[in-house]
Design a protein around this motif. Structure first.
Motif, PDB file in Angstrom:
ATOM      1  N   GLY A 136      26.415  57.364  12.621  1.00  0.00           N
ATOM      2  CA  GLY A 136      25.010  57.223  12.956  1.00  0.00           C
ATOM      3  C   GLY A 136      24.091  57.460  11.778  1.00  0.00           C
ATOM      4  N   VAL A 137      24.335  58.546  11.023  1.00  0.00           N
ATOM      5  CA  VAL A 137      23.445  58.920   9.926  1.00  0.00           C
ATOM      6  C   VAL A 137      23.511  57.907   8.787  1.00  0.00           C
ATOM      7  N   SER A 138      24.675  57.356   8.519  1.00  0.00           N
ATOM      8  CA  SER A 138      24.823  56.402   7.416  1.00  0.00           C
ATOM      9  C   SER A 138      24.346  55.003   7.781  1.00  0.00           C
ATOM     10  N   ASN A 139      24.007  54.802   9.047  1.00  0.00           N
ATOM     11  CA  ASN A 139      23.545  53.472   9.485  1.00  0.00           C
ATOM     12  C   ASN A 139      22.247  53.584  10.289  1.00  0.00           C
ATOM     13  N   GLN A 140      21.318  54.348   9.757  1.00  0.00           N
ATOM     14  CA  GLN A 140      20.075  54.558  10.489  1.00  0.00           C
ATOM     15  C   GLN A 140      19.226  53.296  10.593  1.00  0.00           C
ATOM     16  N   TRP A 141      19.442  52.338   9.727  1.00  0.00           N
ATOM     17  CA  TRP A 141      18.722  51.071   9.822  1.00  0.00           C
ATOM     18  C   TRP A 141      18.952  50.416  11.186  1.00  0.00           C
ATOM     19  N   LEU A 142      20.059  50.793  11.829  1.00  0.00           N
ATOM     20  CA  LEU A 142      20.389  50.236  13.137  1.00  0.00           C
ATOM     21  C   LEU A 142      20.373  51.295  14.238  1.00  0.00           C
ATOM     22  N   LEU A 143      20.748  52.534  13.892  1.00  0.00           N
ATOM     23  CA  LEU A 143      21.030  53.536  14.917  1.00  0.00           C
ATOM     24  C   LEU A 143      20.053  54.708  14.952  1.00  0.00           C
ATOM     25  N   SER A 144      18.897  54.587  14.292  1.00  0.00           N
ATOM     26  CA  SER A 144      17.952  55.711  14.269  1.00  0.00           C
ATOM     27  C   SER A 144      17.492  56.078  15.678  1.00  0.00           C
ATOM     28  N   GLY A 145      17.307  55.066  16.529  1.00  0.00           N
ATOM     29  CA  GLY A 145      16.906  55.338  17.906  1.00  0.00           C
ATOM     30  C   GLY A 145      17.937  56.162  18.649  1.00  0.00           C
ATOM     31  N   SER A 146      19.214  55.859  18.406  1.00  0.00           N
ATOM     32  CA  SER A 146      20.292  56.612  19.051  1.00  0.00           C
ATOM     33  C   SER A 146      20.336  58.046  18.539  1.00  0.00           C
ATOM     34  N   ILE A 147      20.066  58.225  17.245  1.00  0.00           N
ATOM     35  CA  ILE A 147      20.056  59.568  16.671  1.00  0.00           C
ATOM     36  C   ILE A 147      18.939  60.398  17.302  1.00  0.00           C
ATOM     37  N   ILE A 148      17.756  59.808  17.415  1.00  0.00           N
ATOM     38  CA  ILE A 148      16.640  60.521  18.037  1.00  0.00           C
ATOM     39  C   ILE A 148      16.972  60.866  19.479  1.00  0.00           C
ATOM     40  N   SER A 149      17.586  59.930  20.199  1.00  0.00           N
ATOM     41  CA  SER A 149      17.960  60.195  21.599  1.00  0.00           C
ATOM     42  C   SER A 149      18.928  61.360  21.706  1.00  0.00           C
ATOM     43  N   MET A 150      19.872  61.436  20.775  1.00  0.00           N
ATOM     44  CA  MET A 150      20.825  62.547  20.776  1.00  0.00           C
ATOM     45  C   MET A 150      20.107  63.867  20.484  1.00  0.00           C
ATOM     46  N   MET A 151      19.164  63.837  19.530  1.00  0.00           N
ATOM     47  CA  MET A 151      18.457  65.058  19.162  1.00  0.00           C
ATOM     48  C   MET A 151      17.535  65.525  20.291  1.00  0.00           C
ATOM     49  N   GLU A 152      17.092  64.614  21.121  1.00  0.00           N
ATOM     50  CA  GLU A 152      16.213  64.974  22.228  1.00  0.00           C
ATOM     51  C   GLU A 152      16.921  65.786  23.306  1.00  0.00           C
ATOM     52  N   LYS A 153      18.228  65.810  23.295  1.00  0.00           N
ATOM     53  CA  LYS A 153      18.981  66.516  24.329  1.00  0.00           C
ATOM     54  C   LYS A 153      18.973  68.028  24.146  1.00  0.00           C
ATOM     55  N   ASP A 154      18.616  68.485  22.960  1.00  0.00           N
ATOM     56  CA  ASP A 154      18.564  69.920  22.671  1.00  0.00           C
ATOM     57  C   ASP A 154      17.125  70.290  22.311  1.00  0.00           C
ATOM     58  N   LYS A 155      16.617  71.367  22.877  1.00  0.00           N
ATOM     59  CA  LYS A 155      15.202  71.706  22.664  1.00  0.00           C
ATOM     60  C   LYS A 155      14.882  71.962  21.195  1.00  0.00           C
ATOM     61  N   GLN A 156      15.859  72.504  20.460  1.00  0.00           N
ATOM     62  CA  GLN A 156      15.622  72.832  19.062  1.00  0.00           C
ATOM     63  C   GLN A 156      15.521  71.568  18.216  1.00  0.00           C
ATOM     64  N   THR A 157      16.480  70.672  18.388  1.00  0.00           N
ATOM     65  CA  THR A 157      16.467  69.443  17.595  1.00  0.00           C
ATOM     66  C   THR A 157      15.407  68.465  18.106  1.00  0.00           C
ATOM     67  N   ASN A 158      15.103  68.516  19.401  1.00  0.00           N
ATOM     68  CA  ASN A 158      14.024  67.672  19.921  1.00  0.00           C
ATOM     69  C   ASN A 158      12.713  68.001  19.220  1.00  0.00           C
ATOM     70  N   ALA A 159      12.488  69.294  18.970  1.00  0.00           N
ATOM     71  CA  ALA A 159      11.252  69.719  18.309  1.00  0.00           C
ATOM     72  C   ALA A 159      11.188  69.254  16.859  1.00  0.00           C
ATOM     73  N   MET A 160      12.336  68.880  16.289  1.00  0.00           N
ATOM     74  CA  MET A 160      12.346  68.404  14.907  1.00  0.00           C
ATOM     75  C   MET A 160      11.961  66.936  14.780  1.00  0.00           C
ATOM     76  N   VAL A 161      12.000  66.205  15.893  1.00  0.00           N
ATOM     77  CA  VAL A 161      11.705  64.772  15.825  1.00  0.00           C
ATOM     78  C   VAL A 161      10.486  64.382  16.671  1.00  0.00           C
ATOM     79  N   HIS A 162       9.830  65.348  17.269  1.00  0.00           N
ATOM     80  CA  HIS A 162       8.651  65.061  18.080  1.00  0.00           C
ATOM     81  C   HIS A 162       7.534  66.048  17.778  1.00  0.00           C
ATOM     82  N   THR A 163       6.311  65.576  17.839  1.00  0.00           N
ATOM     83  CA  THR A 163       5.172  66.467  17.994  1.00  0.00           C
ATOM     84  C   THR A 163       5.194  66.934  19.441  1.00  0.00           C
ATOM     85  N   THR A 164       5.292  68.231  19.644  1.00  0.00           N
ATOM     86  CA  THR A 164       5.480  68.758  20.996  1.00  0.00           C
ATOM     87  C   THR A 164       4.145  69.185  21.619  1.00  0.00           C
ATOM     88  N   LEU A 165       4.125  69.137  22.944  1.00  0.00           N
ATOM     89  CA  LEU A 165       2.966  69.574  23.725  1.00  0.00           C
ATOM     90  C   LEU A 165       3.480  70.304  24.946  1.00  0.00           C
TER      91      LEU A 165
END
Length: 481
Positions: A306-335
């Motif tokens: 995933g990381v080496s092919n972000q030109w295609l899979l960045s959306g999937s990486i973000i989706s994976m990071m959204e599953k954990d509150k800690q990593t979700n906060a790294m890819v989103h402005t939170t409210l």
């Protein structure tokens, strides 16, 4: 014709797979594990000193609420009696009564100084949570080689770690090559405006631009990457912004026996639900991008893919990071809503209902972007949306991982923590060091605690071995070129 289409599709899939695998297999390998230095020269009394500090209730309750000044006087007296060399040999400046700066003059005063930071205040313990603690929350008990109490992790271990390291070095007649400033704030948990902000202002007024500022923030994780067999140290290189957004609804109230179709509370609840149901768009910022790259080097094949092919899979990486509150906060402005107020009596429908949302803002976005997002999502003229100007910080600049000071801190981590893998990361909270970022291009956040427990919660505690690592880490920062 159909067979030709299938053939073209097969060739396209094959080609895409080849590109994905090529990028994955050429992904850089992680640096080989390094042997840490043998930790020595650390006094066993350090744990007792932290225990004593934890028994002093230096609580910050709120930005507009009074503190118990007697407790802050008590910790000052404790530090003076426990660390006599620091207090007799290093000049001390006092800011806003309870924040301190010690100046340790270096051999070469033409060199830009270092700043070691920590804060002495702690968050309160909820009355309902006190009974859930394994030990009394301000007992400072030492059980099974672990020190328990509010502030053990955030941030009295850093305070004691710095004092212990410097006290011992002074007793060894050590003088640093460059000047070292020791900065201790007393109100970090309520924005740091009286402490760190005024300290930083003094630095600016005296045109002192630190080459390095080290504060709390990053730690060592031994749980998430067990398959790699290596602990991962995350060094904070930048902070998200901080903003509070107020939502206010005003609709005439009345007697609860004759409710109108929609009350102020109803409208406010709907607005809150709308905001919580939709996050601001996810995005991988440069610090997180590098963090992903370094972690992928020691992680599973799928992570590398995933990381080496972000030109295609960045959306999937973000989706994976959204599953954990800690990593979700790294890819989103939170409210998130943190304060909701309405009503004064059980049989009176309130005229006004208010909610405060706390937002932590990604680099590349602003507080105005947050306000615009909230207004668009709520889409109701009855809801007034206003940004608070107090405690407002836009996202900070970031320190490059190629900066000599990042490399210095990274080297100190390698020498402190065995077999460690180091990566930068984006701090999702807020620290006192943000006040130094406008005039120092190397502000880094790290302390070598491993899987610290109870941060702002129940059973806050730190291992005695972690405290010793912290003392050793600060010694290295001061003594090594």
């Amino acid at each position: 014709m159909f067979k030709k289409l299938l053939l073209v599709l097969f060739i396209a899939v094959l080609g895409l797979s080849a590109v994905l695998l090529y990028n994955t297999f050429r992904f850089p390998s992680a640096p080989a594990p390094r042997q840490a230095l043998q930790i020595s020269g650390i006094n066993d009394s350090a744990a007792l000193h932290l225990s004593e500090a934890l028994q002093i209730k230096t609580v910050s309750f709120g930005d507009t609420l009074a503190i118990d000044t007697a407790e802050f006087v008590k910790i000052r007296s404790f530090l003076e009696s426990t660390y006599p060399a620091v207090h007799t040999q290093l000049p001390r400046m006092i800011f806003s009564e309870f924040s301190y700066v010690f100046t340790w003059k270096g051999k070469d005063t033409t060199l830009a100084p270092y700043v070691l930071m920590a804060h002495m205040d702690v968050v309160p313990v909820e009355a309902v949570a006190e009974s859930k603690w394994s030990v009394p929350s301000f007992s400072g008990k030492i059980l099974k080689d672990t020190i328990w109490g509010r502030g053990a992790v955030d941030d009295k271990a850093s305070v004691i770690g710095i004092f212990e390291a410097v006290e011992q070095l002074l007793k060894e007649n050590f003088q640093p090559q460059r000047t070292i400033y020791l900065c201790f704030g007393h109100d970090e948990e309520i924005t740091g405006r009286r402490g760190a902000a005024k300290i930083a202002q003094w630095f600016k007024e005296n045109n002192i631009k630190p080459q390095l500022v080290v504060d709390e923030g990053g730690m060592v994780d031994t749980e998430k990457f067990k398959k790699s067999g290596r602990p991962v140290a995350v060094i904070g290189v930048g902070e998200k912004g901080y903003c509070n957004i107020d939502l206010t609804v005003e609709i005439p109230g009345g007697h609860s026996s004759m409710p109108v179709q929609e009350t102020a509370i109803d409208v406010l609840n709907k607005a809150i639900a709308k905001i919580r149901a939709q996050q601001m768009p996810g995005r991988i910022t440069p610090p997180v991008q590098e963090m992903l790259g370094r972690i992928a080097a020691i992680d599973e094949f799928t992570t590398k893919l995933g990381v080496s092919n972000q030109w295609l899979l960045s959306g999937s990486i973000i989706s994976m990071m959204e599953k954990d509150k800690q990593t979700n906060a790294m890819v989103h402005t939170t409210l998130v809503p943190t304060i909701v107020k309405a009503g004064i009596k059980d049989n009176v429908i309130p005229t006004v209902a208010k909610a405060t949302f706390n937002s932590r803002i990604l680099p590349g976005e602003t507080s105005d972007d947050v306000v615009a997002f909230v207004k668009k999502v709520v889409n109701d003229d009855r809801v007034q949306v206003k940004k608070q100007t107090i405690s407002l910080f836009e996202p900070s600049a970031t320190t490059s991982t190629s900066h000599p000071m990042f490399l210095k801190v990274e080297e100190a981590v390698y020498k402190t923590v065995p077999n460690v893998h180091v990566t930068p990361y984006l701090i999702v909270g807020a620290t006192d060091s943000r006040y130094f970022r406008p005039f120092s291009d190397a502000v880094l956040n790290f302390a070598p605690m491993r899987d610290a427990k109870g941060f702002h919660g129940i059973d806050e505690r730190i291992a005695v071995s972690d405290l010793k690592d912290m003392i050793f880490f600060y010694r290295l920062l001061v003594t090594e070129k």
